[in-house]
Design an enzyme around this catalytic site. Structure first.
Site, PDB file in Angstrom:
ATOM      1  N   ASP A 106       0.963  -1.193  -0.017  1.00 29.68           N
ATOM      2  CA  ASP A 106      -0.119   0.185   0.007  1.00 29.68           C
ATOM      3  C   ASP A 106       0.829   1.243   0.138  1.00 29.68           C
ATOM      4  OD1 ASP A 106      -2.618   1.556   0.655  1.00 29.68           O
ATOM      5  OD2 ASP A 106      -1.552   1.736   2.521  1.00 29.68           O
ATOM      6  N   ASP A 155      -0.001   5.141   0.776  1.00 33.44           N
ATOM      7  CA  ASP A 155      -0.480   6.117   1.813  1.00 33.44           C
ATOM      8  C   ASP A 155      -0.423   5.484   3.254  1.00 33.44           C
ATOM      9  OD1 ASP A 155      -1.537   8.559   2.661  1.00 33.44           O
ATOM     10  OD2 ASP A 155      -3.402   7.051   3.116  1.00 33.44           O
TER      11      ASP A 155
HETATM   12  P1  B16 Z   1      -6.949   9.931  -3.993  1.00 34.52           P
HETATM   13  P2  B16 Z   1      -3.674   4.062  -0.139  1.00 34.52           P
HETATM   14  C1  B16 Z   1      -5.704   5.915  -0.110  1.00 34.52           C
HETATM   15  O1  B16 Z   1      -4.336   5.557  -0.473  1.00 34.52           O
HETATM   16  C2  B16 Z   1      -5.986   6.722   0.975  1.00 34.52           C
HETATM   17  O2  B16 Z   1      -5.486   5.950   2.139  1.00 34.52           O
HETATM   18  C3  B16 Z   1      -7.184   7.156   1.275  1.00 34.52           C
HETATM   19  O3  B16 Z   1      -7.307   8.119   2.346  1.00 34.52           O
HETATM   20  C4  B16 Z   1      -7.441   8.028  -0.017  1.00 34.52           C
HETATM   21  O4  B16 Z   1      -9.015   8.409   0.194  1.00 34.52           O
HETATM   22  C5  B16 Z   1      -7.382   7.108  -1.340  1.00 34.52           C
HETATM   23  O5  B16 Z   1      -6.265   6.745  -1.445  1.00 34.52           O
HETATM   24  C6  B16 Z   1      -7.796   7.823  -2.542  1.00 34.52           C
HETATM   25  O6  B16 Z   1      -6.770   8.944  -2.663  1.00 34.52           O
HETATM   26  O7  B16 Z   1      -7.976  10.855  -3.624  1.00 34.52           O
HETATM   27  O8  B16 Z   1      -5.540  10.464  -3.992  1.00 34.52           O
HETATM   28  O9  B16 Z   1      -7.342   9.033  -5.283  1.00 34.52           O
HETATM   29  O10 B16 Z   1      -3.813   3.899   1.425  1.00 34.52           O
HETATM   30  O11 B16 Z   1      -4.671   2.932  -0.632  1.00 34.52           O
HETATM   31  O12 B16 Z   1      -2.268   4.050  -0.815  1.00 34.52           O
HETATM   32 MG    MG Z   2      -2.640   3.191   3.319  1.00 31.67          MG
END
Ligand code: B16
Ligand code: MG
Length: 218
Positions: A8, A10
Protein backbone atom coordinates in the site's frame (compact mmCIF):
# COMPACT_ATOMS: atom_id res chain seq x y z
CA UNK A 1 5.84 -19.52 -1.59
CA UNK A 2 5.93 -15.73 -1.36
CA UNK A 3 7.40 -14.34 -4.57
CA UNK A 4 6.28 -10.71 -4.35
CA UNK A 5 5.29 -8.01 -1.89
CA UNK A 6 2.48 -5.59 -2.75
CA UNK A 7 2.82 -2.36 -0.79
CA UNK A 8 0.00 0.00 0.00
CA UNK A 9 1.34 3.53 -0.53
CA UNK A 10 -0.31 6.10 1.73
CA UNK A 11 0.60 5.33 5.37
CA UNK A 12 2.90 2.39 4.50
CA UNK A 13 5.63 3.87 2.30
CA UNK A 14 4.88 7.61 2.48
CA UNK A 15 3.42 10.06 5.00
CA UNK A 16 0.71 11.29 2.61
CA UNK A 17 -1.93 10.22 5.17
CA UNK A 18 -1.32 13.52 6.94
CA UNK A 19 -1.72 15.49 3.69
CA UNK A 20 -5.08 13.76 3.07
CA UNK A 21 -6.14 14.86 6.56
CA UNK A 22 -5.01 18.49 6.02
CA UNK A 23 -6.78 18.72 2.64
CA UNK A 24 -10.08 17.22 3.89
CA UNK A 25 -9.88 19.41 7.01
CA UNK A 26 -9.55 22.57 4.91
CA UNK A 27 -12.56 21.60 2.77
CA UNK A 28 -14.66 20.56 5.79
CA UNK A 29 -13.84 23.79 7.68
CA UNK A 30 -14.85 25.86 4.65
CA UNK A 31 -18.18 24.00 4.54
CA UNK A 32 -18.68 24.16 8.32
CA UNK A 33 -18.71 20.36 8.61
CA UNK A 34 -17.17 18.88 11.80
CA UNK A 35 -14.12 16.76 10.95
CA UNK A 36 -11.32 15.43 13.14
CA UNK A 37 -8.53 12.86 13.18
CA UNK A 38 -10.86 10.20 14.55
CA UNK A 39 -13.18 10.51 11.53
CA UNK A 40 -10.05 10.66 9.34
CA UNK A 41 -9.08 7.13 10.50
CA UNK A 42 -12.14 5.81 8.65
CA UNK A 43 -10.92 7.35 5.37
CA UNK A 44 -7.71 5.30 5.20
CA UNK A 45 -7.58 3.13 2.11
CA UNK A 46 -11.07 4.05 0.87
CA UNK A 47 -11.70 6.00 -2.34
CA UNK A 48 -12.04 9.78 -2.60
CA UNK A 49 -15.85 9.74 -3.14
CA UNK A 50 -16.41 7.17 -0.37
CA UNK A 51 -14.27 9.34 1.94
CA UNK A 52 -16.43 12.34 1.10
CA UNK A 53 -19.62 10.38 1.93
CA UNK A 54 -18.16 9.53 5.37
CA UNK A 55 -17.36 13.23 5.99
CA UNK A 56 -20.83 14.31 4.86
CA UNK A 57 -22.44 12.08 7.54
CA UNK A 58 -21.83 15.07 9.87
CA UNK A 59 -23.18 17.68 7.44
CA UNK A 60 -26.34 19.57 8.37
CA UNK A 61 -27.61 19.75 4.79
CA UNK A 62 -27.79 17.36 1.86
CA UNK A 63 -25.46 17.91 -1.12
CA UNK A 64 -26.38 17.26 -4.77
CA UNK A 65 -24.20 14.93 -6.88
CA UNK A 66 -22.74 17.99 -8.66
CA UNK A 67 -21.89 19.65 -5.36
CA UNK A 68 -20.28 16.41 -4.12
CA UNK A 69 -18.14 16.20 -7.24
CA UNK A 70 -17.05 19.82 -6.68
CA UNK A 71 -16.19 19.19 -3.02
CA UNK A 72 -14.11 16.13 -3.95
CA UNK A 73 -12.31 18.11 -6.68
CA UNK A 74 -11.65 20.98 -4.29
CA UNK A 75 -10.18 18.61 -1.69
CA UNK A 76 -8.05 16.98 -4.37
CA UNK A 77 -6.68 20.37 -5.50
CA UNK A 78 -5.59 21.10 -1.89
CA UNK A 79 -4.08 17.60 -1.67
CA UNK A 80 -2.22 17.89 -5.00
CA UNK A 81 -0.72 21.22 -3.86
CA UNK A 82 0.62 19.42 -0.76
CA UNK A 83 1.98 16.37 -2.55
CA UNK A 84 3.70 18.57 -5.15
CA UNK A 85 6.01 19.57 -2.31
CA UNK A 86 6.82 16.00 -1.25
CA UNK A 87 10.45 14.92 -1.17
CA UNK A 88 12.22 11.72 -0.13
CA UNK A 89 11.80 12.97 3.45
CA UNK A 90 8.17 11.88 3.16
CA UNK A 91 9.22 8.21 3.04
CA UNK A 92 8.25 6.38 6.24
CA UNK A 93 10.83 4.73 8.55
CA UNK A 94 12.12 1.44 7.15
CA UNK A 95 10.31 1.80 3.81
CA UNK A 96 13.34 2.13 1.53
CA UNK A 97 15.49 -0.39 3.45
CA UNK A 98 12.70 -2.98 3.32
CA UNK A 99 12.15 -2.59 -0.43
CA UNK A 100 15.90 -2.80 -1.14
CA UNK A 101 16.32 -5.89 1.11
CA UNK A 102 13.45 -7.63 -0.71
CA UNK A 103 14.82 -6.80 -4.16
CA UNK A 104 18.28 -8.01 -3.07
CA UNK A 105 16.86 -11.45 -2.23
CA UNK A 106 14.92 -11.67 -5.50
CA UNK A 107 11.46 -10.84 -4.14
CA UNK A 108 9.43 -8.78 -6.64
CA UNK A 109 7.69 -5.58 -5.59
CA UNK A 110 4.48 -3.80 -6.57
CA UNK A 111 2.15 -1.05 -5.40
CA UNK A 112 -1.54 -1.62 -4.53
CA UNK A 113 -3.04 1.79 -3.69
CA UNK A 114 -6.57 3.21 -3.82
CA UNK A 115 -5.14 6.61 -4.74
CA UNK A 116 -5.52 8.16 -8.18
CA UNK A 117 -2.48 10.27 -7.24
CA UNK A 118 -0.24 7.23 -6.72
CA UNK A 119 1.84 7.74 -9.92
CA UNK A 120 2.54 11.38 -8.96
CA UNK A 121 3.52 10.41 -5.40
CA UNK A 122 5.88 7.68 -6.65
CA UNK A 123 7.51 10.16 -9.07
CA UNK A 124 7.71 12.95 -6.54
CA UNK A 125 9.43 10.80 -3.89
CA UNK A 126 11.76 9.19 -6.46
CA UNK A 127 10.78 5.57 -5.73
CA UNK A 128 8.81 4.70 -8.90
CA UNK A 129 11.65 2.61 -10.38
CA UNK A 130 11.66 0.26 -7.34
CA UNK A 131 8.28 -1.24 -8.30
CA UNK A 132 7.71 -3.60 -11.18
CA UNK A 133 3.95 -3.03 -11.23
CA UNK A 134 1.59 -0.31 -10.02
CA UNK A 135 -2.11 -0.98 -9.40
CA UNK A 136 -3.91 2.17 -8.24
CA UNK A 137 -7.20 4.06 -8.03
CA UNK A 138 -7.10 4.91 -11.74
CA UNK A 139 -7.41 1.27 -12.77
CA UNK A 140 -10.05 -0.16 -10.45
CA UNK A 141 -13.84 -0.07 -10.08
CA UNK A 142 -14.05 -1.14 -6.43
CA UNK A 143 -11.96 0.38 -3.69
CA UNK A 144 -10.60 -1.51 -0.63
CA UNK A 145 -11.98 -3.51 1.26
CA UNK A 146 -12.72 -5.02 -2.16
CA UNK A 147 -9.67 -7.10 -3.17
CA UNK A 148 -9.64 -5.75 -6.76
CA UNK A 149 -6.53 -3.56 -6.47
CA UNK A 150 -4.40 -6.36 -4.98
CA UNK A 151 -5.66 -8.96 -7.45
CA UNK A 152 -4.83 -6.52 -10.25
CA UNK A 153 -1.28 -6.09 -8.89
CA UNK A 154 -0.86 -9.90 -8.74
CA UNK A 155 -2.12 -10.26 -12.31
CA UNK A 156 0.25 -7.51 -13.52
CA UNK A 157 3.07 -9.56 -11.93
CA UNK A 158 1.52 -12.72 -13.42
CA UNK A 159 1.61 -14.41 -10.01
CA UNK A 160 -1.05 -16.34 -8.07
CA UNK A 161 -2.59 -14.30 -5.22
CA UNK A 162 -1.24 -16.65 -2.53
CA UNK A 163 2.33 -15.91 -3.68
CA UNK A 164 1.96 -12.18 -2.94
CA UNK A 165 2.19 -10.64 0.53
CA UNK A 166 0.33 -7.37 1.18
CA UNK A 167 1.58 -4.59 3.49
CA UNK A 168 -1.25 -2.36 4.79
CA UNK A 169 -1.95 0.40 7.33
CA UNK A 170 -5.75 0.49 6.95
CA UNK A 171 -8.53 -1.79 8.17
CA UNK A 172 -10.07 -1.67 4.66
CA UNK A 173 -6.70 -2.68 3.19
CA UNK A 174 -6.07 -5.59 5.58
CA UNK A 175 -9.56 -6.91 4.81
CA UNK A 176 -8.90 -6.47 1.05
CA UNK A 177 -5.60 -8.38 1.27
CA UNK A 178 -7.19 -11.22 3.26
CA UNK A 179 -10.11 -11.39 0.78
CA UNK A 180 -7.60 -11.60 -2.05
CA UNK A 181 -6.18 -14.71 -0.35
CA UNK A 182 -2.83 -13.03 0.33
CA UNK A 183 -0.77 -13.09 3.54
CA UNK A 184 -0.91 -9.63 5.16
CA UNK A 185 1.56 -7.57 7.19
CA UNK A 186 -0.39 -4.93 9.17
CA UNK A 187 1.50 -1.79 10.20
CA UNK A 188 0.71 1.39 12.12
CA UNK A 189 -2.71 1.79 13.71
CA UNK A 190 -3.91 -1.62 12.45
CA UNK A 191 -0.94 -3.61 13.85
CA UNK A 192 -2.44 -6.63 15.61
CA UNK A 193 -5.42 -6.78 13.22
CA UNK A 194 -7.10 -10.20 13.60
CA UNK A 195 -6.92 -10.86 9.83
CA UNK A 196 -3.19 -10.06 9.60
CA UNK A 197 -0.53 -12.79 9.46
CA UNK A 198 2.04 -10.53 11.07
CA UNK A 199 2.20 -7.01 12.48
CA UNK A 200 4.68 -4.26 13.25
CA UNK A 201 4.44 -0.60 14.34
CA UNK A 202 6.49 0.46 11.26
CA UNK A 203 8.53 -1.25 8.55
CA UNK A 204 11.64 -0.28 10.56
CA UNK A 205 10.50 -2.61 13.37
CA UNK A 206 10.43 -5.82 11.34
CA UNK A 207 12.88 -7.70 9.11
CA UNK A 208 10.34 -8.57 6.41
CA UNK A 209 12.97 -10.14 4.13
CA UNK A 210 14.00 -12.57 6.93
CA UNK A 211 10.34 -13.36 7.74
CA UNK A 212 9.69 -14.24 4.08
CA UNK A 213 12.85 -16.35 3.93
CA UNK A 214 11.56 -18.39 6.93
CA UNK A 215 8.02 -18.59 5.52
CA UNK A 216 9.33 -19.91 2.20
CA UNK A 217 11.44 -22.59 3.95
CA UNK A 218 8.39 -24.11 5.70
P1 B16 B 1 -6.97 9.92 -3.97
P2 B16 B 1 -3.75 4.04 -0.14
C1 B16 B 1 -5.70 5.88 -0.24
O1 B16 B 1 -4.37 5.51 -0.49
C2 B16 B 1 -5.78 6.74 1.01
O2 B16 B 1 -5.41 5.98 2.17
C3 B16 B 1 -7.19 7.25 1.20
O3 B16 B 1 -7.24 8.10 2.35
C4 B16 B 1 -7.61 8.03 -0.06
O4 B16 B 1 -8.96 8.48 0.07
C5 B16 B 1 -7.48 7.11 -1.27
O5 B16 B 1 -6.14 6.64 -1.37
C6 B16 B 1 -7.85 7.84 -2.56
O6 B16 B 1 -6.88 8.84 -2.78
O7 B16 B 1 -7.97 10.95 -3.54
O8 B16 B 1 -5.55 10.47 -4.05
O9 B16 B 1 -7.37 9.20 -5.22
O10 B16 B 1 -3.67 3.96 1.36
O11 B16 B 1 -4.67 2.99 -0.75
O12 B16 B 1 -2.38 4.09 -0.80
MG1 MG C 1 -2.77 3.22 3.26
Amino acid sequence: MIQAVIFDLDGVLVTTDDSHYEAWKQMADEEGIPFDRQINQRLRGVSRMESLEIILEKSERPYTQDEKRNLAERKNSYYVALINQLTRDALLPGALDTVHALLDMGIRTAIGSSSKNAPAILRQTGIARLFEAVADGNQIKHSKPDPEVFLLAASLLQLPAADCLVVEDADAGVVAGARAGMPVLAVGAVAGHPLADLSAPTLADIDLAAWIRDYNRK
